[in-house]
Write a protein that holds these residues in place. Structure first.
Motif, PDB file in Angstrom:
ATOM      1  N   ASP A 236       0.833  -1.201   0.000  1.00  0.00           N
ATOM      2  CA  ASP A 236       0.000   0.000   0.000  1.00  0.00           C
ATOM      3  C   ASP A 236       0.869   1.252   0.000  1.00  0.00           C
ATOM      4  OD1 ASP A 236      -2.148  -1.684   0.151  1.00  0.00           O
ATOM      5  OD2 ASP A 236      -2.454  -1.428   2.307  1.00  0.00           O
ATOM      6  N   ARG A 237       1.948   1.198   0.779  1.00  0.00           N
ATOM      7  CA  ARG A 237       2.850   2.351   0.857  1.00  0.00           C
ATOM      8  C   ARG A 237       3.564   2.565  -0.474  1.00  0.00           C
ATOM      9  NH1 ARG A 237       5.530   0.669   4.928  1.00  0.00           N
ATOM     10  NH2 ARG A 237       4.267   1.674   6.531  1.00  0.00           N
ATOM     11  N   MET A 238       3.974   1.492  -1.135  1.00  0.00           N
ATOM     12  CA  MET A 238       4.672   1.609  -2.412  1.00  0.00           C
ATOM     13  C   MET A 238       3.756   2.184  -3.491  1.00  0.00           C
ATOM     14  SD  MET A 238       6.652  -1.365  -4.586  1.00  0.00           S
ATOM     15  CE  MET A 238       7.690  -1.733  -3.172  1.00  0.00           C
ATOM     16  N   VAL A 239       2.505   1.707  -3.534  1.00  0.00           N
ATOM     17  CA  VAL A 239       1.543   2.219  -4.509  1.00  0.00           C
ATOM     18  C   VAL A 239       1.310   3.705  -4.279  1.00  0.00           C
ATOM     19  CG1 VAL A 239      -0.860   2.083  -5.263  1.00  0.00           C
ATOM     20  CG2 VAL A 239       0.427  -0.016  -4.830  1.00  0.00           C
ATOM     21  N   ARG A 240       1.122   4.068  -3.021  1.00  0.00           N
ATOM     22  CA  ARG A 240       0.912   5.481  -2.678  1.00  0.00           C
ATOM     23  C   ARG A 240       2.108   6.336  -3.085  1.00  0.00           C
ATOM     24  NH1 ARG A 240       2.013   6.708   3.364  1.00  0.00           N
ATOM     25  NH2 ARG A 240       4.062   6.244   2.475  1.00  0.00           N
ATOM     26  N   ASP A 241       3.316   5.899  -2.746  1.00  0.00           N
ATOM     27  CA  ASP A 241       4.514   6.696  -3.011  1.00  0.00           C
ATOM     28  C   ASP A 241       4.770   6.856  -4.506  1.00  0.00           C
ATOM     29  OD1 ASP A 241       4.787   6.881  -0.306  1.00  0.00           O
ATOM     30  OD2 ASP A 241       6.421   5.431  -0.143  1.00  0.00           O
ATOM     31  N   ASP A 242       4.530   5.794  -5.297  1.00  0.00           N
ATOM     32  CA  ASP A 242       4.721   5.895  -6.745  1.00  0.00           C
ATOM     33  C   ASP A 242       3.768   6.925  -7.337  1.00  0.00           C
ATOM     34  OD1 ASP A 242       6.724   4.062  -6.743  1.00  0.00           O
ATOM     35  OD2 ASP A 242       5.540   2.396  -7.526  1.00  0.00           O
ATOM     36  N   ALA A 243       2.507   6.881  -6.901  1.00  0.00           N
ATOM     37  CA  ALA A 243       1.515   7.812  -7.427  1.00  0.00           C
ATOM     38  C   ALA A 243       1.884   9.250  -7.069  1.00  0.00           C
ATOM     39  CB  ALA A 243       0.125   7.465  -6.886  1.00  0.00           C
ATOM     40  N   ILE A 244       2.302   9.477  -5.838  1.00  0.00           N
ATOM     41  CA  ILE A 244       2.637  10.833  -5.393  1.00  0.00           C
ATOM     42  C   ILE A 244       3.880  11.353  -6.107  1.00  0.00           C
ATOM     43  CG2 ILE A 244       3.494  12.140  -3.410  1.00  0.00           C
ATOM     44  CD1 ILE A 244       1.573  10.470  -1.687  1.00  0.00           C
ATOM     45  N   ALA A 245       4.896  10.522  -6.258  1.00  0.00           N
ATOM     46  CA  ALA A 245       6.137  10.949  -6.905  1.00  0.00           C
ATOM     47  C   ALA A 245       5.890  11.327  -8.364  1.00  0.00           C
ATOM     48  CB  ALA A 245       7.187   9.844  -6.814  1.00  0.00           C
ATOM     49  N   ASP A 246       5.124  10.509  -9.073  1.00  0.00           N
ATOM     50  CA  ASP A 246       4.853  10.798 -10.483  1.00  0.00           C
ATOM     51  C   ASP A 246       3.998  12.052 -10.623  1.00  0.00           C
ATOM     52  OD1 ASP A 246       6.297   8.602 -11.149  1.00  0.00           O
ATOM     53  OD2 ASP A 246       4.602   7.310 -11.605  1.00  0.00           O
ATOM     54  N   ALA A 247       2.993  12.217  -9.765  1.00  0.00           N
ATOM     55  CA  ALA A 247       2.138  13.398  -9.836  1.00  0.00           C
ATOM     56  C   ALA A 247       2.933  14.664  -9.520  1.00  0.00           C
ATOM     57  CB  ALA A 247       0.959  13.258  -8.880  1.00  0.00           C
ATOM     58  N   ALA A 248       3.821  14.600  -8.529  1.00  0.00           N
ATOM     59  CA  ALA A 248       4.622  15.765  -8.146  1.00  0.00           C
ATOM     60  C   ALA A 248       5.541  16.200  -9.280  1.00  0.00           C
ATOM     61  CB  ALA A 248       5.439  15.447  -6.899  1.00  0.00           C
ATOM     62  N   GLN A 249       6.115  15.240 -10.002  1.00  0.00           N
ATOM     63  CA  GLN A 249       7.021  15.577 -11.097  1.00  0.00           C
ATOM     64  C   GLN A 249       6.287  16.313 -12.211  1.00  0.00           C
ATOM     65  OE1 GLN A 249       8.840  12.209 -13.011  1.00  0.00           O
ATOM     66  NE2 GLN A 249      10.156  13.447 -14.302  1.00  0.00           N
ATOM     67  N   ILE A 250       5.134  15.805 -12.613  1.00  0.00           N
ATOM     68  CA  ILE A 250       4.383  16.448 -13.693  1.00  0.00           C
ATOM     69  C   ILE A 250       3.850  17.803 -13.242  1.00  0.00           C
ATOM     70  CG2 ILE A 250       2.426  16.217 -15.261  1.00  0.00           C
ATOM     71  CD1 ILE A 250       4.788  14.328 -15.793  1.00  0.00           C
ATOM     72  N   GLN A 251       3.384  17.888 -11.989  1.00  0.00           N
ATOM     73  CA  GLN A 251       2.870  19.160 -11.490  1.00  0.00           C
ATOM     74  C   GLN A 251       3.955  20.226 -11.531  1.00  0.00           C
ATOM     75  OE1 GLN A 251       0.054  19.474  -8.030  1.00  0.00           O
ATOM     76  NE2 GLN A 251       1.860  20.280  -7.012  1.00  0.00           N
ATOM     77  N   ASP A 252       5.163  19.895 -11.065  1.00  0.00           N
ATOM     78  CA  ASP A 252       6.261  20.855 -11.099  1.00  0.00           C
ATOM     79  C   ASP A 252       6.625  21.255 -12.527  1.00  0.00           C
ATOM     80  OD1 ASP A 252       6.789  21.481  -8.493  1.00  0.00           O
ATOM     81  OD2 ASP A 252       8.266  19.903  -8.198  1.00  0.00           O
ATOM     82  N   ARG A 253       6.578  20.310 -13.438  1.00  0.00           N
ATOM     83  CA  ARG A 253       6.953  20.598 -14.824  1.00  0.00           C
ATOM     84  C   ARG A 253       6.124  21.749 -15.387  1.00  0.00           C
ATOM     85  NH1 ARG A 253       7.313  15.392 -18.275  1.00  0.00           N
ATOM     86  NH2 ARG A 253       8.970  15.143 -16.727  1.00  0.00           N
TER      87      ARG A 253
END
Length: 441
Positions: A236-253
Motif C-alpha cells: 500500500d505504501r509503495m503504490v501510494r509513493d509511486d503515485a505521489i512521486a509521479d504526480a509531483a514531477q508532472i505538477q512541477d513541470r
C-alpha cells in the motif's frame, strides 16, 4: 459526537485559518517599522488560530479512535477463531496518511476495476469500510471512481511537500466551480500634499486580473500484479509513493515552466511574459561569470522584487541540480566556499529548491539553465475536486523510451490518476527569473 467527516472539515478550516494568520504575521514582520502593537495583535491572532486547530485535531483523532474501536468490536481479529475466540487484539497503530488510498487501489486492481467486486474483496479481507456505500461515484469510465474526500485530502497533503512549487507554501484556494477571477492592483492611488484651497490629485487605482481555470493533470502508473496480489502495508505504501512521486514531477513541470494553454497551466517562468514587468524581472546572466558577477546577478534578482515592494527576504530560490552544485562548490580567491550555506539548503538566507524540472540544456548552445526567485505569498494555486482514479489490466501504454507496452502481456495493472488545478500570481513582480545561466564546474 459530530460526524467524523464534519470534524475533519472543521479541522481543515482551522488549518486554513492558521495558515492565513501565519501569513499575516510574516508579512508584518517583513515590513520595516511595523508597530509593536500590530505585531502583538497578529501574534495573538495566530496563537488563537493555533489553539483552535489543536482542539479540532484532538476531536478528529478522538473520533477516529472511536471509529476504530467500533470496527474492532464489529469484526473478530484475524486468527481469533483459530484460537477459540481468545485471540488478543493487536495494539493500535498510528494511522499513516495515504495508506487507505494504496489499499483502495490494490483492492480495486484485484477486482479488475469493478468497484462492486472490490467492495466484496474488502469485506472478505476485513476492510468493510474501504468501499463504503455511496463513497465512490462512477466517473463515466470503466473502473473509474472519485477518491473519497478524506482519503483525497491525505494524498494531496502528501503531494504538496513532494512538489517544489507547493513545498514553498503558496496560497491554496478551492475552485468549486472550476474557475475563479480575482482583481489584482496594477497601480496605486495618487496622493500629494497641498494647501486647503488647491485641488487634490486625481486618485484612483488600475487593476489587472488573475484568472484561474482548472486544468486536468493526468498520469499513468504501471504496477506489477505480483505486488497487487499481496495484501500488505508495504505494498500500500509503495503504490501510494509511486503515485505521489509521479504526480509531483508532472505538477512541477507545468507549475514551473508551462507555457500556458487552454488545457495546461502557465508556469512561473512565463507568468511575466507579455506583461509590463517582463523587462524588469526577466534578466539575463552577465557574460563571463566569476564570483563577483554571480553575486551581482543574484543581487539583481533580489532587487527586482524589492523595487516592486515585494519583501525578497521571504522569497525562495528554484534552480537546477547543476546550478546548485556550482554554487555549492564556488570558492573565493582564498579558497573559501563563497556560499557555505548552500550545504544547508540556503542561499543568501533564503531557502533553495533543487529540481530537474529546471533544465540545463536551454539556449542556442543547449548548455544554459535558469534560476527563479519566487515569493510564495503571492503564488496562488486553485484546486478543483479531489482525485479521480481509473484502473485497467488490459490497456496499453508507452514507457519512458516511447515504446508501446501491453499491461496484459506484462502482467501489470495501470493506474491513471487525474487532478485538476491552476496557478496564478496575485502580484506579478513576485517572481524574478535569471536566464541563460551557464554556471557549471
Amino acid at each position: 459526537m459530530s460526524d467524523i467527516n464534519d470534524l475533519r472539515r472543521a479541522r481543515k478550516a482551522a488549518a486554513d485559518d492558521m495558515q492565513a494568520r501565519a501569513d499575516a504575521l510574516t508579512a508584518l514582520e517583513d515590513q520595516e517599522g511595523a508597530e509593536e502593537t500590530a505585531l502583538a495583535a497578529a501574534q495573538a491572532a495566530f496563537d488563537t488560530a493555533k489553539a483552535a486547530f489543536e482542539k479540532a485535531d484532538r476531536q478528529v483523532k478522538r473520533a477516529e479512535e472511536v471509529e476504530a474501536s467500533r470496527a474492532a468490536a464489529a469484526q473478530p481479529e484475524p486468527g481469533a477463531e483459530a484460537n477459540g475466540g481468545q485471540g488478543a487484539a493487536a495494539p493500535a497503530q498510528p494511522k499513516e496518511k495515504g495508506l487507505q488510498f494504496g489499499a483502495m487501489l490494490r483492492t480495486l486492481a484485484a477486482a479488475g476495476g469493478n468497484v462492486h467486486t472490490a467492495r466484496m474483496i474488502a469485506e472478505e479481507n476485513g476492510q468493510s469500510g474501504l468501499f463504503a456505500v455511496g463513497q465512490n461515484m462512477g466517473s463515466g469510465e470503466a473502473g473509474g471512481f472519485l477518491v473519497p474526500e478524506d482519503v483525497s485530502s491525505d494524498v494531496i497533503e502528501l503531494l504538496r511537500p513532494a512538489s517544489v512549487v507547493t513545498a514553498m507554501g503558496p496560497r491554496i484556494v478551492p475552485l468549486p466551480n472550476g474557475n475563479m477571477t480575482q482583481n489584482r492592483r496594477a497601480t496605486g492611488a495618487n496622493f500629494g500634499y497641498g494647501d486647503e484651497t488647491s485641488d487634490a490629485p486625481v486618485t484612483g487605482y488600475s487593476y489587472g486580473q488573475m484568472k484561474l481555470s482548472a486544468k486536468k493533470m493526468r498520469g499513468i502508473v504501471p504496477i506489477s500484479n505480483d505486488l497487487m496480489r499481496t495484501s500488505s502495508t508495504a505494498v500500500d505504501r509503495m503504490v501510494r509513493d509511486d503515485a505521489i512521486a509521479d504526480a509531483a514531477q508532472i505538477q512541477d513541470r507545468y507549475f514551473l515552466r508551462g507555457a500556458g494553454t487552454e488545457f495546461a497551466p502557465r508556469g512561473l517562468r512565463y507568468q511575466l511574459v507579455g506583461t509590463p514587468v517582463e523587462g524588469t524581472n526577466i534578466l539575463a546572466m552577465t557574460a563571463g561569470p566569476d564570483l563577483q558577477k554571480v553575486t551581482s546577478d543574484l543581487g539583481r534578482m533580489e532587487l527586482a522584487l524589492a523595487n516592486a515592494n515585494v519583501p525578497y527576504t521571504g522569497a525562495h530560490w528554484i534552480m537546477s541540480p547543476r546550478t546548485a552544485m556550482y554554487l555549492t562548490n564556488l570558492r573565493d580567491g582564498n579558497g573559501n566556499l563563497a556560499f557555505p550555506e548552500m550545504q544547508g539548503g540556503q542561499l543568501r538566507r533564503k531557502p533553495v529548491h533543487v529540481t530537474t524540472e529546471i533544465p540545463s540544456n536551454l539556449g542556442a548552445g543547449g548548455d544554459a539553465s535558469e534560476i527563479m526567485l519566487v515569493h510564495p505569498m503571492h503564488v496562488v494555486i486553485g484546486e478543483h475536486m479531489g482525485i479521480t482514479i481509473a484502473m485497467s489490466d488490459q490497456a496499453a501504454y508507452r514507457d519512458a523510451g516511447g515504446e508501446l507496452q501491453s499491461a496484459f502481456s506484462r502482467d501489470e495493472t495501470l493506474m491513471r490518476m487525474i487532478l485538476q488545478h491552476d496557478l496564478g500570481l496575485r502580484h506579478l513582480p513576485a517572481v524574478a527569473v535569471l536566464t541563460d545561466v551557464t554556471w557549471a564546474d
